[in-house]
Design a protein around this motif. Structure first.
Motif, mmCIF file in Angstrom:
data_model
loop_
_atom_site.group_PDB
_atom_site.id
_atom_site.type_symbol
_atom_site.label_atom_id
_atom_site.label_comp_id
_atom_site.label_asym_id
_atom_site.label_seq_id
_atom_site.Cartn_x
_atom_site.Cartn_y
_atom_site.Cartn_z
ATOM 1 N N SER A 1 0.814 -1.276 -0.083
ATOM 2 C CA SER A 1 0.109 0.095 -0.023
ATOM 3 C C SER A 1 1.020 1.371 0.002
ATOM 4 C CB SER A 1 -1.154 -0.126 1.241
ATOM 5 O OG SER A 1 -0.151 0.081 2.412
ATOM 6 N N SER A 2 1.967 1.091 0.635
ATOM 7 C CA SER A 2 2.884 2.469 0.585
ATOM 8 C C SER A 2 3.136 3.029 -0.780
ATOM 9 C CB SER A 2 4.153 2.241 1.335
ATOM 10 O OG SER A 2 3.881 2.353 2.783
ATOM 11 N N THR A 3 3.155 4.129 -1.045
ATOM 12 C CA THR A 3 3.537 4.762 -2.542
ATOM 13 C C THR A 3 4.776 5.317 -2.237
ATOM 14 O OG1 THR A 3 2.439 6.920 -1.868
ATOM 15 C CG2 THR A 3 0.980 5.298 -2.791
ATOM 16 N N LYS A 4 5.325 5.447 -3.689
ATOM 17 C CA LYS A 4 6.523 6.252 -3.799
ATOM 18 C C LYS A 4 6.719 7.600 -3.013
ATOM 19 C CE LYS A 4 7.686 4.321 -8.136
ATOM 20 N NZ LYS A 4 7.956 4.556 -9.778
ATOM 21 N N SER A 5 5.618 8.385 -3.069
ATOM 22 C CA SER A 5 5.625 9.698 -2.605
ATOM 23 C C SER A 5 5.514 9.574 -1.024
ATOM 24 C CB SER A 5 4.240 10.536 -2.976
ATOM 25 O OG SER A 5 3.059 9.941 -3.007
ATOM 26 N N GLU A 6 4.789 8.582 -0.505
ATOM 27 C CA GLU A 6 4.773 8.537 0.939
ATOM 28 C C GLU A 6 6.120 8.181 1.339
ATOM 29 O OE1 GLU A 6 0.198 6.844 1.086
ATOM 30 O OE2 GLU A 6 1.646 5.384 1.286
ATOM 31 N N VAL A 7 6.768 7.099 0.731
ATOM 32 C CA VAL A 7 8.119 6.841 1.115
ATOM 33 C C VAL A 7 9.192 7.952 0.986
ATOM 34 C CG1 VAL A 7 10.196 5.144 0.413
ATOM 35 C CG2 VAL A 7 7.725 4.460 0.509
ATOM 36 N N ARG A 8 8.961 8.889 0.085
ATOM 37 C CA ARG A 8 9.888 10.137 -0.315
ATOM 38 C C ARG A 8 9.520 10.845 0.955
ATOM 39 N NH1 ARG A 8 8.431 11.204 -4.942
ATOM 40 N NH2 ARG A 8 10.024 9.744 -6.081
ATOM 41 N N ALA A 9 8.429 10.996 1.196
ATOM 42 C CA ALA A 9 8.006 12.114 2.178
ATOM 43 C C ALA A 9 8.797 11.552 3.615
ATOM 44 C CB ALA A 9 6.846 12.252 2.441
ATOM 45 N N ALA A 10 8.896 10.456 3.832
ATOM 46 C CA ALA A 10 9.137 9.694 5.202
ATOM 47 C C ALA A 10 10.641 9.623 5.091
ATOM 48 C CB ALA A 10 8.398 8.257 5.527
#
Lengths: 274, 89
Positions: free
Chosen positions: B39-48
């Motif tokens: 479920s995690s997206t690239k943008s979520e991972v980049r933000a984290a």
């Protein structure tokens, strides 16, 4: 009496095919109705030295008892360009006075037999593909391993045979480091702790783990994808013979004696391991 | 007696408590446990996590790599952009 128009047309097709040096066109000419024009010549085909491959096979016999006692040796054709078709690959040993067809299995592997005439005439091993479109590897397999698993001793022997047989070519100068000229083409290279000898998995890989007894070690990502995670320019590298299969490529620490030959090399693929 | 008092005062001065240490940065293993495979997206991972080293393949898959001195976090994104596998070494 032959129809001159038809004969001219056949000659035209033959001439165009020869000029183009294109296997696809030659194939068209071969399959065209009843013309029966066979064109097998190809400009700049992929080729390897038959003698070197026989030397590689001899090294396999010599080293097998130590590294991979139950294994068998085959050679494998691997696409080098993303658009290289591996369908219908034909292979032959060719010299001045002989042309011996080799049977290529559906997995693109083949074996090679010793032939005195081919050795004397310094024959080539040639598939019906152009230079630069394919690469080669030794394929050493111990039977009975779990799925998606290789055996480290098999890989060690693959490297030694591959180097002896001269299967690795067209790496850019410097790829092997300062030892390029000295040892790059010799089996001793495989005994270095972490030689940059590329293996190709059957599918794109996510992870490679060495397992022996209770000991497990995931290889660093630097040892996957031909080291691309340390080299941002990796996609521009047109010399590595991994060009079409970067995502299948991995190194292993062949010369690390702390891992015995019976070590399992477990491959986890990007997609499902099924 | 006066000297003894001065010595005690000096020693006490040295015993001033140090300023509190900044909280240790989370390890890559701790960070990876907060990511959701599937479920995690690239943008979520980049933000984290910020930008990692990205290797993108012709198949559409991408591998993102984060490194700390003793750890390595590798993330695999499907062509759809969803996180599909992680591993920490």
């Amino acid at each position: 009496m032959p129809d001159l128009t038809q004969t001219s047309a056949r000659l035209g097709v033959l001439a165009i095919a020869l000029l183009a040096g294109d296997a696809g066109l030659a194939e068209d000419a071969r399959s065209g109705s009843d013309d029966a024009v066979v064109v097998s010549a190809m400009r700049n085909p992929v080729r390897k030295s038959y003698k070197k491959m026989i030397d590689g096979a001899a090294l396999f016999e010599q080293r097998r008892s130590e590294l991979a006692p139950a294994a068998a040796l085959r050679f494998k054709l691997i696409p080098r360009k993303p658009d290289t078709s591996m369908k219908g690959v034909e292979l032959k040993v060719e010299a001045d006075s002989i042309a011996i067809p080799l049977r290529v299995a559906p997995d693109q592997t083949f074996t090679i037999e010793r032939n005195r005439t081919a050795l004397r005439e310094n024959a080539d091993v040639m598939p019906n593909r152009r230079e630069g479109t394919m690469t080669w590897r030794a394929d050493v397999r111990t039977p009975g391993l779990p799925p998606h698993t290789r055996r480290l001793g098999d890989l060690r022997l693959e490297c030694e045979v591959g180097m002896k047989a001269g299967l690795i070519s067209n790496y850019p100068r410097g790829f092997w480091g300062w030892l390029d000229e000295l040892i790059a083409l010799k089996p001793e290279y495989c005994k270095r702790a972490a030689p940059r000898y590329l293996f190709f998995a059957d599918h794109p890989i996510f992870s490679v783990t060495l397992v022996h007894g209770e000991r497990r070690e995931v290889l660093p990502v630097d040892m996957l994808y031909a080291g691309a995670t340390r080299d941002p320019e990796w996609k521009k590298d047109k010399y590595c013979d991994c060009e079409a299969l970067f995502d299948h490529a991995y190194f292993v620490p062949l010369g690390d004696a702390s891992w015995p030959d019976d070590t399992r090399v477990e491959l986890e693929y990007m997609g499902p391991n099924s | 007696m006066r000297l003894l008092l001065i010595a005690c005062a000096l020693l006490a001065g040295c015993a001033t408590p140090p300023p509190p240490k900044p909280a240790a940065a989370p390890s890559l293993r701790e960070i990876s446990s907060a990511l959701s495979v599937g479920s995690s997206t690239k943008s979520e991972v980049r933000a984290a996590l910020g930008e990692g080293t990205v290797v993108n393949f012709d198949s559409g898959y991408e591998v993102w790599v984060y490194r700390q001195p003793s750890e390595e976090l590798v993330l695999l994104f499907e062509p759809s952009g969803i996180l599909s596998k992680t591993r920490v070494r």
